[in-house]
Design an enzyme around this catalytic site. Structure first.
Site, PDB file in Angstrom:
ATOM      1  CD  GLU A 225      -1.825   2.298   1.587  1.00  0.00           C
ATOM      2  OE1 GLU A 225      -1.514   3.153   0.734  1.00  0.00           O
ATOM      3  OE2 GLU A 225      -1.904   2.531   2.793  1.00  0.00           O
TER       4      GLU A 225
ATOM      5  CB  CYS B 133      -1.611   7.162   0.999  1.00  0.00           C
ATOM      6  SG  CYS B 133      -2.504   5.885   1.896  1.00  0.00           S
TER       7      CYS B 133
END
Length: 488
Positions: free
Chosen positions: A259, A293
C-alpha cells in the site's frame, strides 16, 4: 514497562536491543516521548526464525482458538484505550479526536473484525468435472475444492501516520488466517506497536507468533525483508521504498502486499455541491495534517465553478485551528518531524516557482515556536505538469487545477498520474459520477464523499500499490490458494 525501558519482543520474550536506544520525539513539543530499541540485523533474523518455529503449531490451531485470542486482545486494547491514545498522540502528533477515534478505536475494531474473520469459511467447492478416458487414466468425475491456506511468516512494515490502525490492519488478518508475524514499526512512532504486542501477549498469543523489532537503521528494515524465514512482506509507505522491497521479494519469490503513495484526484464538475466538495477536499488539512495517502490533494475543478470553489475552500481554511493537538479546538496538528516539515515547505516554494498562486499558507504558522507545524496551504492556478500536482507531498497542501471541457478532459487529467489509489467525483448527476468513476484508473473512487466502506477492497493501481486488503479481502491477501482434487 516504561517507554524508557522498551525492549524488543522476540519469541515471546522482551529482549534487550543490541543497538541500544534512540529518542522518540513528540512532534508538537519536540520533547522526548521515550526511548525506542534499536535492533541488530541478527536480532531481526532471530525474530523471523522464532516466527518460523511458531508457525507449525499456530497454523494448526482451530479458527475458534485464533478468534478467541484476537477477541481478548481487542478487549484489552479497549480497556487501555485512554493511555494508548495518549501515547499515540505523543508519538505521532495526532489530535485528541484522531488518536482516540481513528487510531486506537480503529485498531480495536480491526481486531474484533478479524476475530470474526478467523471463522469465515476457507473452503470453496468447485463444480465437478467430467473427464473422458485418456492418457491420464480412466474416464470419470473429478471433484475439486479451493482451500485458502496461511502463507507462513509475514513481515509487517508499518507507516508512521497511524501507529495503531495500520499495524492492526496487517497483524489481525494475518493471525486470523494462521500466519505468524514479524512487525517492523516505523521509527518515528514505534512505542505504540510494542503496547499492541503487550496486549497480544496478555491475551495469550503463543511465543513466537508475534514478534516486534524496530530501529532507525536501514539495515533493520532490510533484514525484515530479506530474512530467509520470511514468506511474505506487507508494507505501507512510500512508493520508492516499496520498489526496493519488491526487488528483494522478487529475488526470494516472496509474496507482497504493498500500500504505497497516492495523489488523489478530486473531480469537481460544474453541477457539484461545492460545500460538500470543499468539506471533503478540506479533510486533507484536518486528517493527520495531510499525512494520509488517500487524501484528495489534487482538485480538478470545472472552470464554471472554479472561482467559487477556490473562494469557499479559502474560507474553509480560515476556520481551521492550527496548534497544540491536545487542545480541544485544534483541527490541524504538526507533521511527524522537522525534516518532513522542511520537505513540505520546500514543495510549497517549488509551487511558487512553477507558477502556482499561493492563496493561503506558504508561511510557518505563528505564534508556534515549538513543534513541527506546517501552515495549511492552498495552491491555485496549477497545471497538471507541475511537480506539486504530480508528486505526493504528504502534508496539508491542496493543488487546484481548472479544466474547461467535458468529462473526457477531467478523466484524462485525473488519469495522467503515476498514482492510482483513491480518486473522488463530485457531481449532482449521479449517473455521470458513476460513469466517470468506472473510467478512473484508481483502486477506489468516492462519489460525493470521502468516506470509506471498511468491507470494500483497498489498494491501488499503478505506483500506488500491489494487492488488496480490508474486510474479507485482507484474509485473502494473507493466504495462499490450494486446490484439492478427488475422484467422484
Amino acid at each position: 514497562m516504561r517507554a524508557a525501558d522498551q525492549r524488543l519482543f522476540i519469541g515471546g520474550e522482551w529482549v534487550a536491543p543490541d543497538g541500544g536506544h534512540y529518542e522518540v520525539i513528540d512532534p508538537a513539543t519536540e520533547k522526548t516521548v521515550g526511548l525506542a530499541p534499536e535492533a541488530s540485523r541478527d536480532q531481526v533474523h532471530a525474530a523471523a526464525a522464532a516466527a518460523r518455529e511458531a508457525f507449525t503449531s499456530w497454523s494448526r490451531t482451530t479458527p475458534e482458538e485464533r478468534a478467541a485470542v484476537l477477541s481478548r486482545a481487542a478487549d484489552l486494547m479497549h480497556r487501555n484505550a485512554g493511555r494508548y491514545a495518549e501515547l499515540a498522540q505523543a508519538e505521532s502528533g495526532a489530535t485528541t479526536a484522531t488518536a482516540r477515534g481513528m487510531q486506537v478505536a480503529v485498531a480495536v475494531a480491526r481486531f474484533r473484525r478479524y476475530a470474526k474473520g478467523a471463522l469465515e469459511p476457507v473452503e470453496t467447492p468447485l463444480p465437478p468435472q467430467i473427464n473422458e478416458a485418456g492418457p491420464m487414466g480412466r474416464g470419470g468425475v473429478l471433484g475439486a475444492l479451493a482451500v485458502r491456506q496461511p502463507v507462513g511468516v509475514v513481515t509487517c512494515i508499518t507507516s508512521y501516520n497511524n501507529p495503531w490502525a495500520n499495524p492492526a490492519g496487517k497483524v489481525a488478518p494475518a493471525l486470523a488466517m494462521g500466519n505468524t508475524v514479524l512487525v517492523k514499526p516505523a521509527p518515528q512512532d514505534p512505542l505504540s506497536v510494542y503496547r499492541m504486542a503487550e496486549a497480544l501477549a496478555e491475551a495469550g498469543i503463543p511465543p513466537g507468533v508475534v514478534n516486534v523489532v524496530g530501529g532507525t537503521a536501514v539495515a533493520v528494515g532490510e533484514a525484515a525483508v530479506d530474512a530467509p524465514d520470511v514468506d511474505m512482506v506487507s508494507f505501507t509507505g512510500s512508493t520508492a521504498v516499496g520498489q526496493r522491497i519488491a526487488e528483494v521479494c522478487g529475488r526470494g519469490m516472496k509474496r507482497q502486499l504493498m500500500e504505497l503513495g497516492g495523489k488523489g484526484a478530486a473531480l469537481v464538475f460544474g453541477d457539484a455541491d461545492l460545500d460538500s466538495a470543499v468539506a471533503g477536499i478540506g479533510t486533507t488539512y484536518a486528517f493527520y495534517s495531510g499525512q494520509i495517502c488517500t487524501a484528495p490533494t489534487r482538485a480538478l475543478v470545472h472552470r464554471s465553478v472554479y472561482d467559487a470553489f477556490v473562494a469557499k475552500l479559502t474560507a474553509y481554511l480560515g476556520s481551521l485551528k492550527v496548534g497544540d493537538p491536545r487542545a480541544r479546538e485544534t483541527v490541524v496538528g504538526p507533521v511527524i518531524s522537522g525534516a518532513h516539515r522542511d520537505r513540505v515547505e520546500s514543495y510549497v516554494e517549488l509551487g511558487r516557482k512553477e507558477g502556482a498562486t499561493v492563496v493561503v499558507g506558504g508561511e510557518r504558522p505563528a505564534p508556534l515556536d515549538k513543534g513541527f507545524y506546517v501552515a495549511p496551504t492552498l495552491l491555485a492556478d496549477c497545471t497538471n505538469d507541475m511537480r506539486v500536482v504530480r508528486e505526493e507531498i504528504f502534508g496539508p497542501v491542496v493543488a487546484v487545477v481548472p479544466f474547461d471541457g467535458d468529462e473526457d478532459e477531467a478523466v484524462a487529467l485525473a488519469n495522467d498520474s503515476d498514482y492510482g489509489l483513491i480518486d473522488y467525483v463530485w457531481s449532482a448527476d449521479v449517473a455521470r459520477a458513476f460513469r466517470v468513476a468506472r473510467r478512473l484508473r484508481a483502486g477506489g473512487v468516492g462519489i460525493n464523499t470521502v468516506g470509506r466502506n471498511m468491507e470494500a477492497p483497498f489498494g491501488g493501481f499503478k505506483r500506488s500499490g500491489v494487492g488488496r486488503d480490508v474486510g474479507s479481502y485482507a484474509l485473502h491477501a494473507y493466504s495462499e490458494l490450494q486446490s484439492i482434487v478427488w475422484p467422484g
